[in-house]
Design an enzyme around this catalytic site. Structure first.
Site, PDB file in Angstrom:
ATOM      1  N   HIS A 242       0.863  -1.185   0.000  1.00 28.97           N
ATOM      2  CA  HIS A 242       0.000   0.000   0.000  1.00 28.97           C
ATOM      3  C   HIS A 242       0.900   1.237   0.000  1.00 28.97           C
ATOM      4  O   HIS A 242       1.564   1.527   0.995  1.00 28.97           O
ATOM      5  CB  HIS A 242      -0.913  -0.013   1.236  1.00 28.97           C
ATOM      6  CG  HIS A 242      -1.947  -1.096   1.161  1.00 28.97           C
ATOM      7  ND1 HIS A 242      -2.447  -1.748   2.265  1.00 28.97           N
ATOM      8  CD2 HIS A 242      -2.566  -1.650   0.078  1.00 28.97           C
ATOM      9  CE1 HIS A 242      -3.339  -2.644   1.871  1.00 28.97           C
ATOM     10  NE2 HIS A 242      -3.423  -2.607   0.552  1.00 28.97           N
ATOM     11  N   GLU A 245       1.421   4.056   2.682  1.00 29.55           N
ATOM     12  CA  GLU A 245       1.780   3.636   4.042  1.00 29.55           C
ATOM     13  C   GLU A 245       3.296   3.734   4.235  1.00 29.55           C
ATOM     14  O   GLU A 245       4.002   2.748   4.418  1.00 29.55           O
ATOM     15  CB  GLU A 245       1.226   2.234   4.307  1.00 29.55           C
ATOM     16  CG  GLU A 245      -0.297   2.271   4.302  1.00 29.55           C
ATOM     17  CD  GLU A 245      -0.962   0.898   4.413  1.00 29.55           C
ATOM     18  OE1 GLU A 245      -2.196   0.867   4.437  1.00 29.55           O
ATOM     19  OE2 GLU A 245      -0.257  -0.118   4.479  1.00 29.55           O
ATOM     20  N   HIS A 340       2.748  -2.892   7.089  1.00 28.25           N
ATOM     21  CA  HIS A 340       1.766  -1.868   6.703  1.00 28.25           C
ATOM     22  C   HIS A 340       1.763  -0.736   7.718  1.00 28.25           C
ATOM     23  O   HIS A 340       2.442  -0.804   8.738  1.00 28.25           O
ATOM     24  CB  HIS A 340       0.358  -2.487   6.673  1.00 28.25           C
ATOM     25  CG  HIS A 340       0.155  -3.467   5.563  1.00 28.25           C
ATOM     26  ND1 HIS A 340      -0.651  -3.211   4.483  1.00 28.25           N
ATOM     27  CD2 HIS A 340       0.656  -4.712   5.376  1.00 28.25           C
ATOM     28  CE1 HIS A 340      -0.631  -4.250   3.669  1.00 28.25           C
ATOM     29  NE2 HIS A 340       0.154  -5.188   4.185  1.00 28.25           N
ATOM     30  N   GLU A 413       1.455  -4.078  11.528  1.00 29.12           N
ATOM     31  CA  GLU A 413       0.911  -2.734  11.340  1.00 29.12           C
ATOM     32  C   GLU A 413       1.630  -1.777  12.284  1.00 29.12           C
ATOM     33  O   GLU A 413       1.968  -2.134  13.409  1.00 29.12           O
ATOM     34  CB  GLU A 413      -0.590  -2.708  11.711  1.00 29.12           C
ATOM     35  CG  GLU A 413      -1.468  -3.566  10.823  1.00 29.12           C
ATOM     36  CD  GLU A 413      -1.933  -2.833   9.576  1.00 29.12           C
ATOM     37  OE1 GLU A 413      -1.518  -1.665   9.377  1.00 29.12           O
ATOM     38  OE2 GLU A 413      -2.700  -3.436   8.810  1.00 29.12           O
TER      39      GLU A 413
HETATM   40 ZN   LIG Z   1      -1.970  -1.517   4.319  1.00 27.36          ZN
END
Ligand SMILES: [Zn+2]
Length: 515
Positions: A242, A245, A340, A413
């Protein structure tokens, strides 16, 4: 954020046709309505035609207020979160001294009016980043100058407004959603590593993106592990699927910097494990300034089941390699970690899978528990395990189903904003260095997981300081002069429409913030 359902209302909503935004603004000069002459000082010039730039449209509301529109991801109007643009041709503000209080006479208000998300860390104190020609280090704006609220003037969209003082006429100011980390920066970083000729660091091109950018694959391990016929325990790490990010890249760089260092732990890890790292899975999206999608508008983290070699070539390349390693009897693929950043949660945390086999499920919790002991910003209580249908196409879910019971697949994350240290309520905003430190702690945790601690003493030598830590110490000595910020009375009276939302009270403690 990795795991938001595309069907959830906060994941994105289509824009009406009248809002269609084609590309980034390019040296766009805002002239007052009815003004016909040459642009003057103070007629702001907005630009986002640079790598990872994003700003689609500027509407002047008044002399000192501008509505700004994020350019949607290419070929996918549903995602509008990342912004990154410059402002120049500013007029210096007049400052008058009245009874010992400096009052700034003029200021601008920027309203970012077309976010595709509703939930945001802006509610919890997150603030946009700023830097300028004379102050090239990114800083977060003071949270007291940032408001996030539902605005009836913009179809009840959530709007983020911030007030800012331009204090140096010659400076070009740049604003961004979070610390930028471009494809070019990444390439320069890898080039500099390659030049060091380390015999335990290898870089290869695993494939190319649709726009012919490199998909880099790094291998970090002792050369002994690469001998013909050697058995390999592999840790596979990916990042930036992504593109907006950006913290993912700082964490990934922290992992790489640690693993290639002369730290005794790094040396033991290289002897026992083979680290395969693909730090930028979506180089086109990163280059273009997208938030979530590739050039062609695909969320690549929903296409692991059947990636196309022409539509999702980088994902296809990585998946092929992983499957090939899985089928190689000499290779044991032990970990897959996809990095992420999260737009609504604090701290670092993980998502894992749910298995029928209770023992496997329990063993999967070991790595995040150990990481929690090593990293003060990592939260085990925020870590969760799931098998939601909407996440079936993610790397974690797909590989969790493919690989056998000795492999563990996680999404790591990290918050776009801050972490809260256990036992306190103080939100500490992440810096670039703090993201990299999380990466170093991820790498160290493999030592605990494989119980290699006794071996560290054997290779221990006088411990060199890590380069990042040295650089951070140096940076602290050279603090740039602070920006002037508007003195505001409070959210309700500040915003011209008086619609400021109350934010949750958070105690901000950022030692690097001069305000
Ligand atoms: Zn992501």
């Amino acid at each position: 954020m990795a795991e938001r359902s595309q069907t959830a209302p906060e994941a994105g909503n289509d824009m009406g046709n009248d809002d269609a935004i084609g590309g980034n603004v390019s040296k766009y000069i805002v002239l007052p309505t009815g003004y016909c002459g040459q642009p003057k000082k103070g007629h702001l010039i907005f630009d986002a035609c640079f790598e990872s730039g994003n700003l689609g449209r500027v509407d002047q509301v008044s002399e000192f207020e501008y509505d700004l529109f994020i350019r949607p991801d290419t070929c996918n109007p549903r995602f509008r979160v990342w912004f990154n643009f410059t402002v120049e041709n500013v007029k210096e503000l007049q400052v008058r001294e009245i009874v010992d209080v400096f009052i700034v006479g003029l200021r601008v208000i920027f309203n970012i009016v077309n976010f595709s998300k509703t939930k945001s860390l802006y509610r919890d104190g997150m603030a946009p980043m700023v830097k300028s020609t004379s102050r090239p280090k990114w800083q977060r704006l003071p949270p007291k100058n940032v408001y996030y609220y539902r605005c009836p003037d913009h179809r009840k969209n959530y709007v983020m407004s911030f007030a800012f003082c331009f204090d140096r006429e010659e400076d070009i100011y740049q604003f961004a959603y979070c610390y930028p980390y471009t494809y070019t920066r990444f390439q320069h970083y890898l080039d500099s590593l390659q030049k060091r000729n380390m015999d335990y660091f290898f870089r290869e091109q695993l494939g190319q993106s649709v726009q012919q950018r490199q998909l880099d694959l790094l291998t970090i391990t002792s050369p002994d592990n690469l001998r013909e016929g050697a058995e390999q325990k592999v840790v596979f790490i990916t990042g930036r699927v992504h593109p907006g990010e950006t913290p993912s890249s700082f964490v990934c760089q922290g992992i790489i910097d640690f693993l290639i260092s002369q730290h005794p732990i790094a040396r033991v890890l290289r002897e026992h494990l083979v680290f395969k790292i693909a730090p930028m899975l979506n180089p086109d999206g990163v280059y273009l300034g997208n938030y979530r999608c590739s050039l062609m508008g695909f969320d690549l983290n929903r296409h692991w089941l059947d990636p196309s070699p022409w539509a999702h070539p980088t994902l296809h390349g990585v998946k092929q390699l992983i499957v090939q390693m899985y089928n190689d009897p000499k290779t044991s693929l032990e970990f897959y970690i996809d990095i992420h950043a999260h737009s609504t949660m604090m701290n670092g945390f993980m998502y894992g899978n749910i298995f029928e086999d209770e023992e496997r499920f329990q063993r999967q919790a070991i790595f995040p528990k150990l990481l929690c002991q090593n990293a003060e910003d990592f939260s085990y209580s925020s870590t969760s395990f799931n098998r939601d249908a909407v996440k079936a196409g993610t790397g974690r879910r797909f590989l969790g189903g493919l690989l056998d019971h000795t492999s563990y697949c996680y999404t790591l994350e990290v918050s776009f904003y801050s972490y809260i240290i256990g036992g306190t309520t103080a939100a500490v905003p992440y810096t670039e260095e703090a993201y990299m430190k999380l990466g170093r702690n991820v790498a160290r945790t493999f030592l605990d997981y494989y119980r290699l601690n006794p071996l560290v003493e054997k290779v221990a030598i006088p411990m060199p300081r890590l380069r990042n830590e040295e650089m951070e110490a140096q940076r602290k000595k050279e603090k740039p002069p602070p920006y002037k910020h508007p003195l505001l009375r409070g959210p309700a009276s500040n915003h011209p429409n008086g619609k400021g939302d109350k934010r949750r009270s958070v105690n901000h403690k950022d030692p690097s913030n001069p305000f």
